[in-house]
Write an enzyme that holds these catalytic residues in place. Structure first.
Site, PDB file in Angstrom:
ATOM      1  N   ASP A 362      37.352  32.584  32.372  1.00  0.00           N
ATOM      2  CA  ASP A 362      37.304  33.533  33.490  1.00  0.00           C
ATOM      3  C   ASP A 362      38.003  34.834  33.107  1.00  0.00           C
ATOM      4  OD1 ASP A 362      37.829  34.440  36.494  1.00  0.00           O
ATOM      5  OD2 ASP A 362      36.429  32.765  36.613  1.00  0.00           O
ATOM      6  N   ASP A 474      31.125  39.005  38.498  1.00  0.00           N
ATOM      7  CA  ASP A 474      31.972  39.184  39.687  1.00  0.00           C
ATOM      8  C   ASP A 474      31.864  40.603  40.237  1.00  0.00           C
ATOM      9  OD1 ASP A 474      33.824  38.429  41.591  1.00  0.00           O
ATOM     10  OD2 ASP A 474      35.157  37.492  40.128  1.00  0.00           O
ATOM     11  N   ASP A 542      36.324  31.776  47.169  1.00  0.00           N
ATOM     12  CA  ASP A 542      37.560  31.535  46.416  1.00  0.00           C
ATOM     13  C   ASP A 542      38.360  30.420  47.071  1.00  0.00           C
ATOM     14  OD1 ASP A 542      37.016  33.388  44.533  1.00  0.00           O
ATOM     15  OD2 ASP A 542      38.444  34.891  45.226  1.00  0.00           O
TER      16      ASP A 542
END
Ligand code: GLA
Length: 778
Positions: A362, A474, A542
């Site tokens: 990530d 993202d 999230d």
């Protein structure tokens, strides 16, 4: 199938009919949308009767005192000709007025779908009808497109405006759908929320006046998802009339539902007119995003099934269409920005042992990205973290037998970055104001060609160099200060941004169909059909607390299938809520989506490792049903239960997640219903799950015969290596008995632990597997 008989246009799907009429003045009337009609039924009987003059109305023709546009069920409508409801258009015409009068000009039917130039279109439609309207005073045309997706009971609609005159026309509002339905005491259901609480379902009655469901953040947003339902007042999960609407668009959206004094309900859906203005010069055309609608008389589950099938068949495309998705390990909640190669390799090795298939690195691997104040925009590996570069690291991961995936946030830039230092003009900002930040970052201006080229080049080169097979894309802030130096007309800004985004995604991922793209926007801030045309799955939220996920995934399930939802098991207490939840419940909630794990595996106890290994093996065995099975929300009359079920296409296997939110004292017995199975005899059994003894605290004396200090060293050591068996039930019965519901063993109430007592407590859950008996078993 599309049938035209002169003055009516009939669009049939397998189970629905949509009927449009043409009036004697050339207006399009909405006649019917509902269950499939018989072939003989026509517009004449079903059309609204006009037989009275309504006082104070304005009449379209001087000779006709019952023809007032305001009192009609229309399929499209204008401003300034007597219809006072919300109009799907607002054009500033060459004469400076806002008055338009679009009437029927012609129509065409073509096989298949009619694609658009710059916006994504649902693929594989059966037939498309184009009805062209022309303004009476100017050569300005509106093409209304209807595409029929027969098997999935979906009809899509979109609009193209063409200016064939000599003067520009200013478009201030242009919707993709407009239609009027007679009221059925409709309730409107929307998905609302925000960061870590996306897609919570809300219901409100459609009352007189206008209700708006919209977004102004530059994305489809976590505030209000574009999708919504209109349902008759008594509809429930399994019965009643329900209309579902959604939009293939990722930018500012806008839907209105307006009930007027004659009890007609107008629905409009399209690009948000907020800060929107488009100058259409002569010879130009403007395409609106495609919107989709579906009807079912089988309640909410009915429209959900239509929408799920539609998305799996006609929205998701590329190498991962209908393909099972890998089980991934994402390092974000394990490390945040604090990692090095050693930590990553250890995590990957542990993941592999548990059965994980894909390792995802990530945020934090590039530029000066040691925190969220720097580095965005510089996609060059940080040599302090990965000294041998991305290719070497990716090869190490692959050599362990894992696929390799990478995070990017390509639409953003930190001021503290090489990119911003060399190209401050790439960021969205106003020349005469100081810029506002979100998560310490600015948004790149995707309306600029050089910005799009930069992103395509940067991302593509890393993908090819490291042979990446998964990307998490993202987008972590809303847009503000909408302004682009390359635009003459700032009213085009938001739409141009989305066109730029779609172009970039096409250029990067169309030539690389082997890459699984998971889009993300601080979780579900851009969960929409537009993104699903590029990314087969989206990171839902999230928030990985399963009790919050029950609300979020339930909300999304009204419109989106499980195959689109990224769902991870994380550590508890949860980062977002401080709530402690059982590992089994975290897994059960994540099962109804594309499973992943997101926690530091080095802290797992040996018992938890065994548990997760069994979870992953179980998910692999039933993955196809979890991701692609027919999904049902099962009604429960208890408010502390959420029950999800998914059934294999052959209707011979079902998986049911039975979740308890808060426990209640001495609760009445629970029933488990399993629906959607074929006729026959089935065995239903509980998935074996572990009961961690630490969960009992001082109650441990009810459970084991020896006395233990609940906080002592023995208890803690025992918890690492031993667990108890949770209640397991097995029954054999008919599908009819399962549909009626079978009572389950009772829940723990402090009078002792036995293997026939269900130990749910707060946030407990069970998974039930229902399988058809084979001939040999009978
Ligand atoms: C967003 C995403 C998270 C994670 C972080 C990284 O918040 O939603 O999953 O990728 O960014 O910065």
């Amino acid at each position: 199938m599309i049938t035209i008989d002169g003055t009516s246009f009939r669009l049939d799907t397998d189970c629905t009919t949509y009927l449009i009429g043409k009036t004697k003045y050339g207006h399009l009337e909405h006649i019917y949308y509902g269950n499939l009609l018989s072939k003989e039924d026509g517009a004449d009987v079903l059309a609204q009767k006009r037989s009275i003059m309504v006082g104070s109305s304005v009449f379209y023709s001087r000779e006709d005192d019952v023809y007032s546009l305001d009192g009609m069920c229309l399929e499209w409508s204008d401003n300034g000709r007597g219809d006072y409801r919300h109009s799907p258009t607002e054009f500033k015409m060459p004469d400076g007025s806002f008055v338009t009068d679009f009437i029927y000009e012609g129509h065409e039917v073509q096989e298949g779908t009619a694609s658009m130039e710059a916006l994504p279109t649902a693929c594989g439609g059966d037939q498309t009808l184009k009805i062209t309207l022309k303004d009476k005073a100017y050569p300005i045309f509106i093409d209304l497109y209807y595409t029929v997706f027969e098997r999935t009971n979906v009809i899509s609609r979109r609009v193209v405006v063409r200016n064939e005159g000599h003067d520009p026309v200013t478009i201030r509002r242009i919707m993709s759908i407009s239609m009027d339905l007679p009221d059925e005491r409709f309730q409107m259901y929307t998905l609302d929320g925000g960061w870590i609480k996306e897609a919570n379902l809300h219901k409100r009655p459609v009352s007189y006046g206008i209700t708006i469901n919209s977004s102004t953040t530059g994305a489809s947003s976590n505030r209000h998802n574009p999708a919504f339902l209109l349902a008759e007042a008594d509809a429930n999960e399994d019965y009643g009339s329900v209309y579902a609407f959604n939009m293939i668009y990722s930018g500012n959206h806008y839907s209105i539902v307006e009930k007027n004094e004659r009890d007609y309900v107008r629905i409009c859906m399209g690009i948000n007119p907020h800060m929107f203005e488009w100058i259409l010069s002569p010879e130009e055309k403007f395409e609106t995003p495609e919107c989709v609608m579906s009807y079912s008389s089988q309640g909410f589950n009915g429209t959900s099934h239509n929408m799920h099938d539609f998305i799996n068949e006609h929205i998701v495309r590329g190498g991962y269409k209908k393909k099972e998705r890998p089980i991934l390990l994402n390092n974000w909640e394990a490390h945040f920005f604090d990692f090095n190669e050693g930590k990553l390799l250890r995590l990957a090795r542990d993941a592999k042992k548990l059965g994980i298939e894909l390792f995802v690195l990530d945020d934090g691997w590039f530029g000066g990205r040691d925190h969220d104040k720097a580095g965005l925009g510089d996609y060059r590996v940080n040599p302090k973290k990965l000294p041998d570069g991305m290719k070497v690291f990716a090869d190490k991961i692959r050599n362990m037998g894992l696929d390799f995936g990478l995070w990017f946030e390509p639409e953003m830039v930190n001021e503290d970055s090489e990119l911003y230092r060399s190209h401050p003009e790439y960021a969205i900002k106003l020349p005469n104001r100081h810029s506002v930040l979100g998560r310490n970052q600015l948004v790149l201006d995707l309306g600029k060609k050089e910005v799009r080229d930069y992103i395509v080049e940067q991302v593509s080169s890393i993908l090819d160099e490291a042979k990446v097979s998964y990307v998490k894309w993202d987008m972590n802030r809303h847009i503000a200060e909408a302004f682009s130096a390359v635009l003459q007309n700032q009213g085009e800004f938001y739409h141009r941004y989305i066109l730029g985004l779609y172009e970039v995604l096409t250029r990067i991922f169309e030539p690389r169909p082997h890459i699984l793209l998971e889009s993300c926007s601080s979780g579900g801030n851009r969960f929409d059909l537009g993104m699903l045309c590029y990314s087969p799955q989206i990171w839902v939220s999230d928030d990985t607390d399963p009790i919050e996920r029950l609300k979020i995934q339930t909300g999304l399930s009204y419109f989106y299938p499980q195959s689109t939802m990224g769902a991870h098991v994380s550590q508890a207490p949860h980062q977002q809520t401080l709530r402690e939840t059982p590992l089994a419940t975290r897994f059960h909630a994540a099962c109804f989506g594309c499973l992943g794990y997101e926690l530091d595996l080095k802290y797992l106890t040996p018992e938890q490792r065994k548990d997760i290994t069994e979870q992953i093996a179980f998910y692999k065995q039933y993955r196809e049903i979890f991701q692609y099975g027919r999904f049902y929300r099962i009604k429960s009359y208890k408010s502390n239960k959420v029950i999800w079920e998914t059934v294999r296409e052959d209707k011979e296997t079902a998986l049911t997640g039975f979740f308890q939110t808060l426990a209640t004292a001495a609760e009445s017995s629970d029933k488990l219903k399993v629906i959607g199975l074929k006729k026959g005899r089935f065995t239903i059994r509980t998935r074996p799950q572990k009961l961690y003894i630490q969960r009992f605290g001082g109650l441990i004396k009810h459970v084991v015969p020896v006395e233990l200090n609940p906080d002592g060293i023995i208890m803690r050591a025992a918890n690492r290596h031993y667990s108890l068996k949770d209640c397991e039930e097995t029954y054999t019965c008919s599908s009819e008995a399962l549909a009626a519901g079978i009572p389950l063993c009772e829940q723990f109430i402090g009078t002792g632990y036995r293997e026939s007592v269900r130990m749910l407590g707060d946030f407990g859950s069970n998974m039930y597997i229902t399988e058809k008996e084979s001939e040999q078993q009978r």
